[in-house]
Motif scaffolding. Structure first.
Motif, short mmCIF file in Angstrom:
data_model
loop_
_atom_site.label_atom_id
_atom_site.label_comp_id
_atom_site.label_asym_id
_atom_site.label_seq_id
_atom_site.Cartn_x
_atom_site.Cartn_y
_atom_site.Cartn_z
N GLY A 25 -22.83 -119.85 15.03
CA GLY A 25 -22.08 -120.72 14.13
C GLY A 25 -21.88 -120.18 12.73
O GLY A 25 -21.51 -120.92 11.82
N ALA A 26 -22.13 -118.90 12.53
CA ALA A 26 -21.94 -118.33 11.20
C ALA A 26 -20.45 -118.20 10.90
O ALA A 26 -19.67 -117.86 11.79
N SER A 27 -20.06 -118.49 9.68
CA SER A 27 -18.66 -118.31 9.29
C SER A 27 -18.37 -116.82 9.18
O SER A 27 -19.28 -116.00 9.08
N TRP A 28 -17.09 -116.48 9.15
CA TRP A 28 -16.72 -115.07 9.07
C TRP A 28 -17.22 -114.43 7.78
O TRP A 28 -17.66 -113.30 7.76
N LEU A 29 -17.15 -115.23 6.70
CA LEU A 29 -17.61 -114.69 5.42
C LEU A 29 -19.11 -114.40 5.49
O LEU A 29 -19.59 -113.41 4.94
N TRP A 55 -5.56 -117.74 10.05
CA TRP A 55 -5.50 -117.62 8.59
C TRP A 55 -6.53 -116.65 8.05
O TRP A 55 -6.31 -116.01 7.03
N ILE A 56 -7.66 -116.57 8.74
CA ILE A 56 -8.80 -115.84 8.16
C ILE A 56 -8.49 -114.38 7.84
O ILE A 56 -8.76 -113.95 6.71
N PRO A 57 -7.89 -113.63 8.76
CA PRO A 57 -7.62 -112.22 8.40
C PRO A 57 -6.80 -112.09 7.13
O PRO A 57 -7.06 -111.22 6.30
N TYR A 58 -5.83 -112.98 6.97
CA TYR A 58 -4.97 -112.87 5.79
C TYR A 58 -5.74 -113.19 4.52
O TYR A 58 -5.48 -112.61 3.47
N LEU A 59 -6.71 -114.13 4.64
CA LEU A 59 -7.54 -114.42 3.46
C LEU A 59 -8.36 -113.19 3.07
O LEU A 59 -8.52 -112.90 1.88
N PHE A 60 -8.87 -112.48 4.07
CA PHE A 60 -9.64 -111.27 3.79
C PHE A 60 -8.76 -110.21 3.12
O PHE A 60 -9.21 -109.43 2.29
N LEU A 61 -7.50 -110.17 3.54
CA LEU A 61 -6.61 -109.13 3.02
C LEU A 61 -6.03 -109.47 1.66
O LEU A 61 -5.64 -108.59 0.90
N LEU A 62 -5.96 -110.77 1.37
CA LEU A 62 -5.18 -111.23 0.22
C LEU A 62 -5.51 -110.52 -1.10
O LEU A 62 -4.61 -109.96 -1.74
N GLY A 98 -16.17 -98.16 -15.11
CA GLY A 98 -16.62 -97.68 -13.81
C GLY A 98 -17.32 -98.76 -13.00
O GLY A 98 -16.99 -98.98 -11.83
N PHE A 99 -18.27 -99.44 -13.63
CA PHE A 99 -19.04 -100.43 -12.87
C PHE A 99 -18.18 -101.61 -12.47
O PHE A 99 -18.29 -102.12 -11.35
N SER A 100 -17.28 -102.07 -13.35
CA SER A 100 -16.46 -103.20 -12.92
C SER A 100 -15.53 -102.78 -11.78
O SER A 100 -15.26 -103.58 -10.88
N THR A 101 -15.09 -101.53 -11.79
CA THR A 101 -14.25 -101.08 -10.68
C THR A 101 -15.04 -101.02 -9.38
O THR A 101 -14.55 -101.45 -8.33
N VAL A 102 -16.27 -100.50 -9.46
CA VAL A 102 -17.09 -100.41 -8.25
C VAL A 102 -17.26 -101.80 -7.64
O VAL A 102 -17.06 -102.01 -6.44
N ILE A 103 -17.58 -102.79 -8.48
CA ILE A 103 -17.85 -104.12 -7.95
C ILE A 103 -16.56 -104.79 -7.46
O ILE A 103 -16.46 -105.21 -6.30
N LEU A 104 -15.56 -104.85 -8.32
CA LEU A 104 -14.35 -105.61 -7.97
C LEU A 104 -13.55 -104.93 -6.86
O LEU A 104 -13.17 -105.57 -5.88
N SER A 105 -13.33 -103.63 -7.01
CA SER A 105 -12.55 -102.95 -5.99
C SER A 105 -13.36 -102.79 -4.71
O SER A 105 -12.81 -102.85 -3.61
N GLY A 106 -14.68 -102.62 -4.87
CA GLY A 106 -15.55 -102.54 -3.70
C GLY A 106 -15.41 -103.79 -2.84
O GLY A 106 -15.20 -103.71 -1.63
N VAL A 107 -15.50 -104.97 -3.48
CA VAL A 107 -15.44 -106.23 -2.73
C VAL A 107 -14.06 -106.41 -2.09
O VAL A 107 -13.95 -106.63 -0.88
N THR A 108 -12.99 -106.27 -2.88
CA THR A 108 -11.66 -106.54 -2.31
C THR A 108 -11.33 -105.53 -1.21
O THR A 108 -10.78 -105.90 -0.17
N SER A 109 -11.72 -104.27 -1.42
CA SER A 109 -11.39 -103.25 -0.41
C SER A 109 -12.21 -103.44 0.86
O SER A 109 -11.71 -103.24 1.96
N ALA A 110 -13.48 -103.83 0.69
CA ALA A 110 -14.32 -104.04 1.86
C ALA A 110 -13.79 -105.21 2.69
O ALA A 110 -13.74 -105.13 3.92
N LEU A 111 -13.39 -106.28 2.02
CA LEU A 111 -12.83 -107.43 2.75
C LEU A 111 -11.59 -107.00 3.54
O LEU A 111 -11.46 -107.32 4.72
N ALA A 112 -10.72 -106.25 2.89
CA ALA A 112 -9.49 -105.82 3.58
C ALA A 112 -9.82 -104.87 4.72
O ALA A 112 -9.27 -104.99 5.82
#
Lengths: 297, 299
Positions: free
Chosen positions: B199-203, A16-23, B102-116
């Motif tokens: 034991g660190a989570s992926w996040l 599930w994790i990759p999809y959460l990152f992509l969502l 600009g700043f809201s785009t940097v923060i919001l798009s930065g986070v979502t794009s980095a995660l992806a």
């Protein structure tokens, strides 16, 4: 048994994790990029009454209406001339400028920084400044022409010159912009190749022709194709400088699409125009792609 | 005989040496000449705009026609245009709006794009190739194509003239996802494994191991996202006609139309609109160029 089960749960949460990152990113991409591109085809089949939030199905009616419009055919012709001139011109000049900016001379990084300026400044500011420089009565360019005893030119005010003037203005941005891609490509070519060629007695033109050009083929194709797409959807300079005029001489298809929707209120026609433009872009890109493919063999 | 031959050879040798040197010199002179010529083409328009923005309005064209060098320097220096621009025309509003955008785009798009980007770089999962293909495909579709259909949807949802409509569509940025992926793919697996064993989570791995070592890509992505919004025009023009939501580029462009005779003010606005990207990019040139160019070369 217990161990295997633990493994199993871990593996399934893992799935599930990759999809959460992509969502989040994919919700955005789908909603604002992919869905609207697809919706464009559907919206083009309706007439829209935005104030009443209503639409009614007209099938190919919007397209039929556009194809009967002589303004559309004129815009199509202008757009084709514009593309055929601008894209090869910008690609060739960008490559030449990249070769120049790749020379190993003192202070070259300063020149490269200067060439970056038109790239980072918005096309709106560029259009504004050049619009004033090219003013018929008091612009600097005419001031210089007069000093050389040449007649002053109307530039953006003349139906014969306006399109060429816009091509010039956008090339002030486009040439250094695409130059950066070529420069990166040139810097990736091992210097030893050129040295070996020089030892074998190759002159500058020969090493350009037989080393640089073949090694940059993919970047040339990329630049030509990307430039084609960018310029087919060119909007800001036309909106700022000419609004499609004089006498519709700069009424490129992209501006015509805008005008239909936002000046005449025909959103369905506007969406249909965008689809026509998209098809033209796809065909041009395909042709350019095939040209490069066939030469490779 | 032998002597004369030796002289002959020596003479030819020096002559060849001389022509070699002079040819290299000639070549260098030509290179500098061309480099300078193009720099002049770039700089003169900008210098004039800069100088004219510090000139009284009725003097803007004085040294331009016929042209003299004075046109490139503010000989009758005044800040009148800037004062009018900010205190009477309310140019601070579009600037503030664009900074928020600009700043809201940097923060919001930065986070979502980095995660992806992280998911594409570090995980194997079903449909990865298809989804990444979609990211690359959206790259190819020019943004303008989607804007008119998107406008129809936005207006049907009665979202025209809202911050939501102005900001949110710009958060979808496939180029930035791609850049993050390219960077994250290079991070050594050992570092991530070590943290996972602890034991660190992926996040947590993402936030405390990956991000702190990703400064270059964070700078590149922030620059591209911020400048993308600072220079954006077509979408704000369509979706935010309300002057309260006006952004910098739209304000400059309307000024060209509305204040055709207040040239110094028009140019002052242009100078402000141009100076922000110039001052941001010059110190981070390498990051900016690598980000722009990266899309074309790494495939």
């Amino acid at each position: 048994m217990a161990v295997r089960r633990a493994d199993h749960t871990r593996a399934s949460t893992m799935q599930w994790i990759p999809y959460l990152f992509l969502l989040p990113a994919f919700i955005l991409l789908f909603t604002f990029r992919i869905a609207p591109a697809l919706a464009g085809f559907r919206e083009a089949l309706y007439t829209h009454n935005l104030s009443a939030a209503r639409r009614s199905f007209v099938g190919w009616g919007n397209f039929a209406h556009i194809f009967r419009d002589p303004i559309f055919w004129k815009s199509l012709r202008i757009t084709l001339v514009f593309s055929l001139v601008t894209n090869p011109l910008q690609t060739a000049l960008a490559l030449a400028l990249a070769v120049l900016a790749n020379q190993r001379v003192r202070g070259i990084s300063i020149f490269r920084s200067v060439y970056l300026l038109p790239v980072v400044i918005s096309i709106n500011v560029t259009s504004t400044i050049w619009g004033l420089l090219l003013n018929k009565d008091s612009g600097m360019i005419n001031g210089i022409l007069i000093q050389f005893g040449l007649p002053r030119q109307p530039f953006l005010l003349s139906p014969d010159q306006a399109l060429w003037t816009i091509i010039g203005i956008i090339s002030w941005v486009g040439v250094p912009y695409w130059m950066m891609f070529f420069l990166a490509g040139l810097q990736g070519i091992p210097q030893a190749l050129f040295e070996a060629a020089a030892i074998d007695g190759a002159n500058a033109w020969q090493s350009f022709r037989y080393i640089t050009l073949p090694l940059l083929r993919r970047i040339i194709a990329f630049v030509l194709i990307s430039d084609t797409v960018v310029n087919l959807f060119l909007f800001a300079p036309v909106w700022i400088l000419t609004r499609g005029g004089p006498q519709l001489s700069t009424n490129l298809l992209m501006y015509d699409a805008y005008r239909r929707g936002f000046v005449w209120g025909d959103m369905g026609g506007s969406a249909a125009m965008m689809m026509i433009l998209l098809v033209i872009a796809a065909i041009t890109v395909a042709v350019e792609f095939l040209l490069f493919r066939s030469r490779e063999g | 005989m032998a002597e004369s031959l030796a002289v002959d050879v020596a003479e030819r040798y020096t002559r060849r040496g001389k022509t070699r040197i002079s040819r290299a010199t000639v070549q260098r002179v030509i290179v500098y000449f061309l480099l300078t010529l193009i720099s002049v083409l770039v700089i003169v328009p900008l210098m004039w705009a800069f100088a004219a923005s510090f000139t009284p309005n009725d003097e803007v064209f004085r040294y331009v026609f016929p042209f003299s060098w004075r046109a490139l320097f503010p000989v009758d220096f005044t800040v009148e245009a800037y004062r009018n621009l900010f205190f009477e025309e309310g140019f601070t509003r579009p600037i503030a709006n664009t900074l928020i955008l600009g700043f809201s785009t940097v923060i919001l798009s930065g986070v979502t794009s980095a995660l992806a980007g992280f998911a594409f770089a570090r995980f194997d999962f079903r449909g990865k190739d298809v989804l990444f293909g979609l990211v690359l495909l959206t790259f190819m579709i020019p943004g303008e194509v989607t804007m008119i259909p998107l406008y129809i949807v936005v207006s049907r949802l009665a979202l025209v003239n809202t911050w939501t409509a102005l900001i949110v569509p710009g958060l979808a940025n496939s180029l930035v996802i791609f850049l993050f992926r390219q960077f994250f793919i290079e991070i050594p697996q050992d570092l991530i494994d070590a943290a996972r064993v602890d034991g660190a989570s992926w996040l947590k791995v993402f936030a405390s191991i990956v991000l702190p070592m990703s400064k270059p890509v964070l700078i590149t992505a922030s620059l591209l996202l911020f400048l993308g919004q600072w220079n954006s025009f077509f979408w704000p023009l369509l979706v935010a006609p309300d002057p309260k939501l006006r952004v910098v580029q739209v304000a400059v462009s309307y000024a060209y139309e509305e204040h055709k005779t207040l040239w110094n003010q028009l140019l002052a606005g242009s100078v402000v609109a141009a100076l922000v990207p110039i001052l941001l990019v010059l110190p981070f040139q390498r990051y900016y160029v690598s980000g722009l160019v990266g899309s074309g070369l790494k495939e």
